[in-house]
Motif scaffolding. Structure first.
Motif, mmCIF file in Angstrom:
data_model
loop_
_atom_site.group_PDB
_atom_site.id
_atom_site.type_symbol
_atom_site.label_atom_id
_atom_site.label_comp_id
_atom_site.label_asym_id
_atom_site.label_seq_id
_atom_site.Cartn_x
_atom_site.Cartn_y
_atom_site.Cartn_z
ATOM 1 N N TYR A 125 13.341 -7.646 -10.614
ATOM 2 C CA TYR A 125 13.029 -8.814 -11.433
ATOM 3 C C TYR A 125 11.863 -9.567 -10.800
ATOM 4 O O TYR A 125 11.741 -9.642 -9.569
ATOM 5 N N ALA A 126 10.995 -10.135 -11.660
ATOM 6 C CA ALA A 126 9.868 -10.925 -11.168
ATOM 7 C C ALA A 126 9.644 -12.133 -12.054
ATOM 8 O O ALA A 126 9.782 -12.060 -13.282
ATOM 9 N N TYR A 127 9.297 -13.246 -11.407
ATOM 10 C CA TYR A 127 8.875 -14.455 -12.103
ATOM 11 C C TYR A 127 7.419 -14.714 -11.750
ATOM 12 O O TYR A 127 7.040 -14.678 -10.570
ATOM 13 N N ASN A 128 6.583 -14.965 -12.758
ATOM 14 C CA ASN A 128 5.174 -15.267 -12.544
ATOM 15 C C ASN A 128 4.839 -16.624 -13.137
ATOM 16 O O ASN A 128 5.083 -16.869 -14.326
ATOM 17 N N ASP A 129 4.264 -17.508 -12.327
ATOM 18 C CA ASP A 129 3.814 -18.809 -12.801
ATOM 19 C C ASP A 129 2.448 -18.645 -13.473
ATOM 20 O O ASP A 129 1.516 -18.120 -12.873
ATOM 21 N N LEU A 130 2.336 -19.105 -14.730
ATOM 22 C CA LEU A 130 1.076 -19.022 -15.465
ATOM 23 C C LEU A 130 0.488 -20.397 -15.757
ATOM 24 O O LEU A 130 -0.301 -20.565 -16.690
ATOM 25 N N GLY A 131 0.847 -21.379 -14.980
ATOM 26 C CA GLY A 131 0.265 -22.702 -15.132
ATOM 27 C C GLY A 131 0.617 -23.342 -16.458
ATOM 28 O O GLY A 131 1.792 -23.512 -16.795
ATOM 29 N N LYS A 132 -0.404 -23.697 -17.251
ATOM 30 C CA LYS A 132 -0.191 -24.366 -18.541
ATOM 31 C C LYS A 132 0.584 -23.487 -19.523
ATOM 32 O O LYS A 132 1.184 -23.992 -20.468
ATOM 33 N N LEU A 133 0.555 -22.189 -19.313
ATOM 34 C CA LEU A 133 1.330 -21.285 -20.159
ATOM 35 C C LEU A 133 2.760 -21.123 -19.653
ATOM 36 O O LEU A 133 3.495 -20.274 -20.142
ATOM 37 N N GLN A 134 3.123 -21.931 -18.669
ATOM 38 C CA GLN A 134 4.442 -21.895 -18.039
ATOM 39 C C GLN A 134 4.638 -20.553 -17.326
ATOM 40 O O GLN A 134 3.684 -19.972 -16.836
ATOM 41 N N GLY A 135 5.849 -20.075 -17.263
ATOM 42 C CA GLY A 135 6.113 -18.861 -16.505
ATOM 43 C C GLY A 135 6.593 -17.733 -17.383
ATOM 44 O O GLY A 135 7.038 -17.941 -18.512
ATOM 45 N N VAL A 136 6.488 -16.518 -16.863
ATOM 46 C CA VAL A 136 6.994 -15.353 -17.583
ATOM 47 C C VAL A 136 7.988 -14.620 -16.687
ATOM 48 O O VAL A 136 7.890 -14.653 -15.456
ATOM 49 N N HIS A 137 8.923 -13.963 -17.335
ATOM 50 C CA HIS A 137 9.946 -13.206 -16.628
ATOM 51 C C HIS A 137 9.757 -11.723 -16.937
ATOM 52 O O HIS A 137 9.550 -11.341 -18.084
ATOM 53 N N ARG A 138 9.830 -10.901 -15.911
ATOM 54 C CA ARG A 138 9.658 -9.453 -16.073
ATOM 55 C C ARG A 138 10.861 -8.734 -15.478
ATOM 56 O O ARG A 138 11.425 -9.176 -14.473
ATOM 57 N N GLY A 139 11.210 -7.632 -16.060
ATOM 58 C CA GLY A 139 12.268 -6.805 -15.532
ATOM 59 C C GLY A 139 11.884 -5.339 -15.584
ATOM 60 O O GLY A 139 11.116 -4.924 -16.464
ATOM 61 N N SER A 140 12.388 -4.536 -14.657
ATOM 62 C CA SER A 140 12.101 -3.102 -14.676
ATOM 63 C C SER A 140 13.249 -2.338 -14.041
ATOM 64 O O SER A 140 14.005 -2.870 -13.229
ATOM 65 N N PHE A 141 13.344 -1.075 -14.417
ATOM 66 C CA PHE A 141 14.375 -0.172 -13.916
ATOM 67 C C PHE A 141 13.698 1.097 -13.428
ATOM 68 O O PHE A 141 12.789 1.627 -14.091
ATOM 69 N N SER A 142 14.113 1.592 -12.278
ATOM 70 C CA SER A 142 13.575 2.850 -11.766
ATOM 71 C C SER A 142 14.698 3.718 -11.235
ATOM 72 O O SER A 142 15.730 3.220 -10.774
ATOM 73 N N LEU A 143 14.487 5.022 -11.319
ATOM 74 C CA LEU A 143 15.501 5.992 -10.906
ATOM 75 C C LEU A 143 14.814 7.176 -10.262
ATOM 76 O O LEU A 143 13.962 7.822 -10.869
ATOM 77 N N SER A 144 15.169 7.441 -9.017
ATOM 78 C CA SER A 144 14.665 8.619 -8.314
ATOM 79 C C SER A 144 15.613 9.788 -8.564
ATOM 80 O O SER A 144 16.838 9.620 -8.598
ATOM 81 N N PHE A 145 15.044 10.972 -8.729
ATOM 82 C CA PHE A 145 15.878 12.153 -8.967
ATOM 83 C C PHE A 145 15.321 13.360 -8.230
ATOM 84 O O PHE A 145 14.213 13.328 -7.727
#
Length: 341
Positions: A321-341
Motif C-alpha cells: 500500500y502507498a499514500y502519495n501527497d499531491l498538494g492541492k489535489l490532496q492525496g491518492v491511495h495505491r494498492g498492489s499485489f505480487s506473487l512469486s512462483f
C-alpha cells in the motif's frame, strides 16, 4: 582500481541530481500522460526511487532490466485511484527462461463516462456522453550480460480512445542495472516511452461561411485563414512523455531478522524540470515492510509513505500500500499485489 572507479561512478550519478538552473518547464507539450503515472505500492511508497531497487514484475514499469533479478517467475497487479474519479489498472507477469527473463504487461486508464458539450451548450445537458480511455500492452525481455550487469527492454502498443477518435501508436523502454560489487551498492538507469509522435486525424472544418462558428459547403478555398482548404485532414502530432531515470540503492544494514534499504534517483521528463526522488524501506522478518519517501522539485506535494505485508495464505505473496501527497489535489491511495512462483 575498483576503489577509484566505484566512487567516480557514484559521483557521476549523484551529479545528475544537482539542480539545473534556468531550465524551461515545457508543461503541456506531450500527450499520453497516463504512461507517467507510477504503479506499484512498493515503488510509490519509496518516493518512486525505484530504478535501482526494482526486482519484481512491476520493474517493467520502472526499469525493465530489473526483471532479470527475479528468481523463477513473478506476477503483479496494481490499482490507482487518481484524482477526478480516474482509475488506473496495471499488471505484469515475468518468467525466467533459458534465454533470459520474458514477460508481458498492461496498463488501462479510464475516466468513466463524461458529458458531451457544444459551443452553445457548454454544460453538456442533453448532449449524451463519451468515453476517454488509454491502453498500453507490451512484452518485456531482460538478461544478465555479465554476473553484475543486466539489460532489459519493453515494446508496447498504445491506444487512446477519446470520443470519436481511436488512435494507436507504439513505444519502447530500455533499462540497465549494475551491481557494483562495492558493499550492496547498485545503479539503475532507464529511458521510458521512446517512440514516434502520437497522431490524431483532425478534420479542418472550412467551407463557405454561413453562420459562425459553423461553415457551409466546400468551395476549395481557405475561408478561415488557417492555411488548410476545405475539410483537409491535418495530422496533429503529440509527443510521447519521454523520460530518463537514474538511481542508486544500497542496504544501510542487513541482519538475519531485518533489512533497511535507501535509494535516491533523478527523473528527467521531456515536459518538465528534473525532480529528485528519495526513499527508504525497512523489512522485519521478511513479513512486514515500512516505507517512506520524498520527491523534490515538484509543483505540488512530495511526501510518500506506505507498508507491505507478506500474505500467510500464499507462499511468496505480498500486498503493498502507498499514500502519495499531491498538494492541492490532496492525496491518492495505491494498492498492489505480487506473487512469486
Amino acid at each position: 582500481m575498483r576503489k577509484f572507479i566505484i566512487p567516480a561512478v557514484i559521483l557521476a550519478v549523484l551529479g545528475l541530481c544537482l539542480p539545473v538552473q534556468a531550465q524551461f518547464a515545457k508543461v503541456g507539450t506531450v500527450g499520453l500522460k497516463f504512461l507517467d503515472i507510477g504503479v506499484g505500492g512498493r515503488a510509490l511508497a519509496m518516493g518512486e526511487a525505484y530504478a535501482a531497487v526494482a526486482n519484481d514484475a512491476s520493474a517493467v514499469f520502472w526499469n525493465p532490466a530489473g526483471i532479470a533479478r527475479i528468481g523463477t517467475g513473478d506476477v503483479f497487479f496494481g490499482y490507482t485511484n487518481w484524482p477526478a474519479d480516474i482509475n488506473l489498472y496495471s499488471g505484469a507477469i515475468v518468467k525466467k527462461t533459458g534465454i533470459g527473463h520474458v514477460g508481458a504487461h498492461f496498463s488501462f486508464l479510464s475516466t468513466g463516462l463524461m458529458n458531451r458539450t457544444t459551443y452553445e451548450n457548454q454544460d453538456g445537458a442533453g448532449q449524451g456522453t463519451f468515453v476517454f480511455e488509454d491502453y498500453a500492452v507490451g512484452v518485456s525481455y531482460a538478461r544478465y550480460l555479465t554476473d553484475q550487469f543486466s539489460f532489459g527492454a519493453n515494446f508496447k502498443f498504445i491506444r487512446e480512445k477519446l470520443a470519436d477518435w481511436d488512435e494507436k501508436g507504439w513505444a519502447v523502454d530500455i533499462g540497465t542495472y549494475y551491481d557494483t560489487g562495492f558493499k550492496s551498492l547498485r545503479i539503475g538507469m532507464a529511458i521510458l516511452n521512446f517512440g514516434p509522435d502520437f497522431r490524431y486525424n483532425v478534420p479542418d472544418f472550412d467551407g463557405v461561411p454561413v453562420a459562425a462558428p459553423y461553415y457551409g459547403h466546400a468551395d476549395g478555398l481557405d475561408n478561415d485563414g488557417d492555411s488548410f482548404v476545405d475539410n483537409d485532414q491535418e495530422e496533429a502530432a503529440v509527443p510521447l512523455p519521454l523520460s530518463f531515470r537514474a538511481g542508486i540503492a544500497f542496504e544501510v544494514f542487513e541482519t538475519a531478522s531485518s533489512k533497511a534499504t535507501m535509494a535516491a534517483e533523478v527523473m528527467h521528463p521531456s515536459d518538465n524540470e528534473e525532480h529528485y526522488n528519495f526513499g527508504g524501506e525497512y523489512w522485519f522478518q521478511d513479513l512486514i515492510a515500512l516505507r517512506a519517501g520524498y520527491k523534490l522539485n515538484l509543483d505540488e506535494g512530495g511526501f510518500t509513505a506506505g507498508a507491505g505485508i507478506k500474505l500467510p495464505v500464499l507462499s511468496g505473496a505480498f500486498f503493498d500500500y502507498a499514500y502519495n501527497d499531491l498538494g492541492k489535489l490532496q492525496g491518492v491511495h495505491r494498492g498492489s499485489f505480487s506473487l512469486s512462483f
